[in-house]
Design an enzyme around this catalytic site. Structure first.
Site, mmCIF file in Angstrom:
data_model
loop_
_atom_site.group_PDB
_atom_site.id
_atom_site.type_symbol
_atom_site.label_atom_id
_atom_site.label_comp_id
_atom_site.label_asym_id
_atom_site.label_seq_id
_atom_site.Cartn_x
_atom_site.Cartn_y
_atom_site.Cartn_z
ATOM 1 N N HIS A 196 -1.518 -25.048 -19.747
ATOM 2 C CA HIS A 196 -0.948 -23.694 -19.716
ATOM 3 C C HIS A 196 0.512 -23.658 -19.271
ATOM 4 O O HIS A 196 1.233 -22.737 -19.620
ATOM 5 C CB HIS A 196 -1.794 -22.804 -18.803
ATOM 6 C CG HIS A 196 -1.753 -23.255 -17.381
ATOM 7 N ND1 HIS A 196 -2.535 -24.310 -16.906
ATOM 8 C CD2 HIS A 196 -1.000 -22.848 -16.333
ATOM 9 C CE1 HIS A 196 -2.266 -24.504 -15.634
ATOM 10 N NE2 HIS A 196 -1.351 -23.640 -15.257
ATOM 11 N N GLY A 198 4.759 -32.726 -15.214
ATOM 12 C CA GLY A 198 4.621 -34.002 -15.922
ATOM 13 C C GLY A 198 3.768 -34.986 -15.147
ATOM 14 O O GLY A 198 3.195 -35.907 -15.725
ATOM 15 N N CYS A 258 2.981 -30.704 -18.934
ATOM 16 C CA CYS A 258 2.394 -29.796 -17.941
ATOM 17 C C CYS A 258 3.557 -29.242 -17.124
ATOM 18 O O CYS A 258 4.708 -29.381 -17.534
ATOM 19 C CB CYS A 258 1.333 -30.488 -17.086
ATOM 20 S SG CYS A 258 1.920 -31.765 -15.962
ATOM 21 N N GLY A 259 3.284 -28.637 -16.009
ATOM 22 C CA GLY A 259 4.366 -28.058 -15.215
ATOM 23 C C GLY A 259 5.348 -29.080 -14.688
ATOM 24 O O GLY A 259 6.558 -28.928 -14.796
ATOM 25 N N ARG A 310 9.565 -62.101 -21.126
ATOM 26 C CA ARG A 310 9.324 -61.509 -19.807
ATOM 27 C C ARG A 310 8.611 -60.158 -19.920
ATOM 28 O O ARG A 310 7.766 -59.819 -19.103
ATOM 29 C CB ARG A 310 10.616 -61.371 -19.012
ATOM 30 C CG ARG A 310 11.609 -60.406 -19.611
ATOM 31 C CD ARG A 310 12.951 -60.476 -18.872
ATOM 32 N NE ARG A 310 13.945 -59.726 -19.595
ATOM 33 C CZ ARG A 310 14.610 -58.698 -19.092
ATOM 34 N NH1 ARG A 310 14.413 -58.321 -17.836
ATOM 35 N NH2 ARG A 310 15.497 -58.054 -19.813
ATOM 36 N N HIS A 320 10.605 -51.894 -22.291
ATOM 37 C CA HIS A 320 10.176 -52.885 -21.300
ATOM 38 C C HIS A 320 8.705 -52.782 -20.932
ATOM 39 O O HIS A 320 8.090 -53.784 -20.555
ATOM 40 C CB HIS A 320 10.997 -52.743 -20.011
ATOM 41 C CG HIS A 320 12.435 -53.092 -20.196
ATOM 42 N ND1 HIS A 320 13.271 -53.295 -19.135
ATOM 43 C CD2 HIS A 320 13.197 -53.268 -21.306
ATOM 44 C CE1 HIS A 320 14.486 -53.582 -19.581
ATOM 45 N NE2 HIS A 320 14.461 -53.550 -20.896
ATOM 46 N N GLY A 325 0.832 -34.526 -13.377
ATOM 47 C CA GLY A 325 -0.610 -34.413 -13.572
ATOM 48 C C GLY A 325 -1.089 -35.055 -14.863
ATOM 49 O O GLY A 325 -2.049 -35.831 -14.862
#
Length: 149
Positions: A9, A67, A64-65, A132, A97, A69
């Site tokens: 939401h 990021g 989300c609000g 690597r 990477h 969660g």
């Protein structure tokens, strides 16, 4: 590339902007819930993670609000590498990477223009074939397998 987008939401406004940006970048948009946002971010993360793991999409964008969660929830799925990116360097380096396959952003944290730039960078970036980086990816996969129950 097929790119899925899901949001809760708190990500409805920027989701429309990013859907358009993905299409303008020449990629196919798989909009997982085009009519209504998920009430809870774990639901959005699960649907998107499964779309990648099942091979329906190649990469995803979760909103989300903050990021945070959606990133936490998405990373519960083995094989998913999601990261909150609110700067261009991380959006590119995360793919190159770290083989990141989900870009997480917070609508309440960044503006539309930065979000567009992050999506463009995320979609252009390719995983590095340097030894690597491959070695580190294998270590992450080993950790996932070790703790998978």
């Amino acid at each position: 590339m097929k790119v899925s987008i899901a949001y809760d939401h708190a990500g409805t406004r920027i989701a429309e902007v990013l859907k358009s940006e993905v299409a303008k970048s020449g990629h196919e948009v798989v909009y997982l819930d085009p009519e209504v946002a998920f009430d809870d971010y774990p639901d959005a993360a699960e649907v998107l993670a499964l779309s990648i793991l099942e091979g329906k999409t190649d990469r995803g964008i979760l909103i989300c609000g903050s990021g945070a969660g959606v990133s936490i929830a998405a990373n519960k799925f083995p094989g998913i590498r999601a990261a909150v990116c609110h700067d261009c360097y991380t959006a590119q380096q995360g793919v190159e990477h770290d083989n990141m396959n989900i870009l997480c952003v917070g609508e309440r944290v960044i503006g539309e223009e930065l979000a567009r730039n992050l999506v463009r960078i995320f979609l252009k970036a390719q995983p590095s074939s340097e030894e690597r980086h491959r070695r580190r990816s294998v270590k992450i996969e080993t950790i996932e397998k070790r703790y998978l129950k």
